[in-house]
Design a protein around this motif. Structure first.
Motif, PDB file in Angstrom:
ATOM      1  N   ALA A   1       1.443  15.484  11.176  1.00  0.00           N
ATOM      2  CA  ALA A   1       2.112  15.560   9.881  1.00  0.00           C
ATOM      3  C   ALA A   1       2.615  14.188   9.439  1.00  0.00           C
ATOM      4  O   ALA A   1       2.488  13.814   8.265  1.00  0.00           O
ATOM      5  N   GLY A   2       3.168  13.427  10.371  1.00  0.00           N
ATOM      6  CA  GLY A   2       3.645  12.082  10.053  1.00  0.00           C
ATOM      7  C   GLY A   2       2.525  11.168   9.619  1.00  0.00           C
ATOM      8  O   GLY A   2       2.668  10.394   8.663  1.00  0.00           O
ATOM      9  N   ARG A   3       1.396  11.241  10.308  1.00  0.00           N
ATOM     10  CA  ARG A   3       0.252  10.392   9.956  1.00  0.00           C
ATOM     11  C   ARG A   3      -0.335  10.773   8.604  1.00  0.00           C
ATOM     12  O   ARG A   3      -0.708   9.914   7.819  1.00  0.00           O
ATOM     13  N   VAL A   4      -0.429  12.072   8.329  1.00  0.00           N
ATOM     14  CA  VAL A   4      -0.946  12.526   7.034  1.00  0.00           C
ATOM     15  C   VAL A   4      -0.009  12.049   5.927  1.00  0.00           C
ATOM     16  O   VAL A   4      -0.454  11.544   4.894  1.00  0.00           O
ATOM     17  N   TRP A   5       1.292  12.185   6.130  1.00  0.00           N
ATOM     18  CA  TRP A   5       2.262  11.745   5.132  1.00  0.00           C
ATOM     19  C   TRP A   5       2.156  10.238   4.895  1.00  0.00           C
ATOM     20  O   TRP A   5       2.182   9.780   3.753  1.00  0.00           O
ATOM     21  N   LEU A   6       2.019   9.466   5.956  1.00  0.00           N
ATOM     22  CA  LEU A   6       1.870   8.020   5.822  1.00  0.00           C
ATOM     23  C   LEU A   6       0.612   7.678   5.037  1.00  0.00           C
ATOM     24  O   LEU A   6       0.633   6.813   4.156  1.00  0.00           O
ATOM     25  N   THR A   7      -0.480   8.361   5.327  1.00  0.00           N
ATOM     26  CA  THR A   7      -1.725   8.135   4.605  1.00  0.00           C
ATOM     27  C   THR A   7      -1.555   8.425   3.118  1.00  0.00           C
ATOM     28  O   THR A   7      -2.008   7.667   2.264  1.00  0.00           O
ATOM     29  N   LEU A   8      -0.882   9.531   2.809  1.00  0.00           N
ATOM     30  CA  LEU A   8      -0.637   9.873   1.411  1.00  0.00           C
ATOM     31  C   LEU A   8       0.203   8.819   0.703  1.00  0.00           C
ATOM     32  O   LEU A   8      -0.071   8.458  -0.440  1.00  0.00           O
ATOM     33  N   GLN A   9       1.203   8.313   1.385  1.00  0.00           N
ATOM     34  CA  GLN A   9       2.068   7.291   0.794  1.00  0.00           C
ATOM     35  C   GLN A   9       1.266   6.017   0.497  1.00  0.00           C
ATOM     36  O   GLN A   9       1.418   5.406  -0.557  1.00  0.00           O
ATOM     37  N   VAL A  10       0.426   5.626   1.437  1.00  0.00           N
ATOM     38  CA  VAL A  10      -0.339   4.383   1.273  1.00  0.00           C
ATOM     39  C   VAL A  10      -1.450   4.548   0.251  1.00  0.00           C
ATOM     40  O   VAL A  10      -1.647   3.691  -0.615  1.00  0.00           O
ATOM     41  N   MET A  11      -2.192   5.643   0.329  1.00  0.00           N
ATOM     42  CA  MET A  11      -3.375   5.813  -0.515  1.00  0.00           C
ATOM     43  C   MET A  11      -3.062   6.291  -1.925  1.00  0.00           C
ATOM     44  O   MET A  11      -3.704   5.895  -2.870  1.00  0.00           O
ATOM     45  N   VAL A  12      -2.087   7.178  -2.057  1.00  0.00           N
ATOM     46  CA  VAL A  12      -1.827   7.807  -3.339  1.00  0.00           C
ATOM     47  C   VAL A  12      -0.502   7.379  -3.945  1.00  0.00           C
ATOM     48  O   VAL A  12      -0.272   7.535  -5.133  1.00  0.00           O
ATOM     49  N   GLY A  13       0.379   6.886  -3.111  1.00  0.00           N
ATOM     50  CA  GLY A  13       1.694   6.489  -3.603  1.00  0.00           C
ATOM     51  C   GLY A  13       2.650   7.651  -3.762  1.00  0.00           C
ATOM     52  O   GLY A  13       3.470   7.661  -4.649  1.00  0.00           O
TER      53      GLY A  13
END
Length: 84
Positions: free
Chosen positions: A71-83
């Protein structure tokens, strides 16, 4: 997993169908445990993912994919890729 990845990538799921290769750093990601069968790591490659798009997470003490880490990694990816 391969069927879900194929659908996510917009593939047709048939032999000989043209495969679209995502550019390095593209938003698509696949996650698996370091204890996953090697075919799990190969499936995204066959579907056109680059190696950088497969995220291998360390297994927990029970050799399973740790949900909190995922969940943490998915959230980090969303923050970086989508903002998000």
């Amino acid at each position: 997993m391969a069927g879900a990845l194929n659908a996510a990538r917009g593939g047709h799921g048939t032999r000989g169908a043209p495969r679209r290769r995502a550019r390095p750093g593209a938003a698509g990601r696949a996650y698996c445990s370091g204890q996953a069968h090697p075919s799990v790591a190969r499936a995204p490659h066959i579907l056109g993912f680059h190696r950088e798009q497969l995220v291998v997470l360390p297994a927990d003490a029970s050799l399973r994919l740790p949900v909190d880490e995922l969940a943490g990694r998915v959230w980090l990816t969303l923050q970086v890729m989508v903002g998000v």
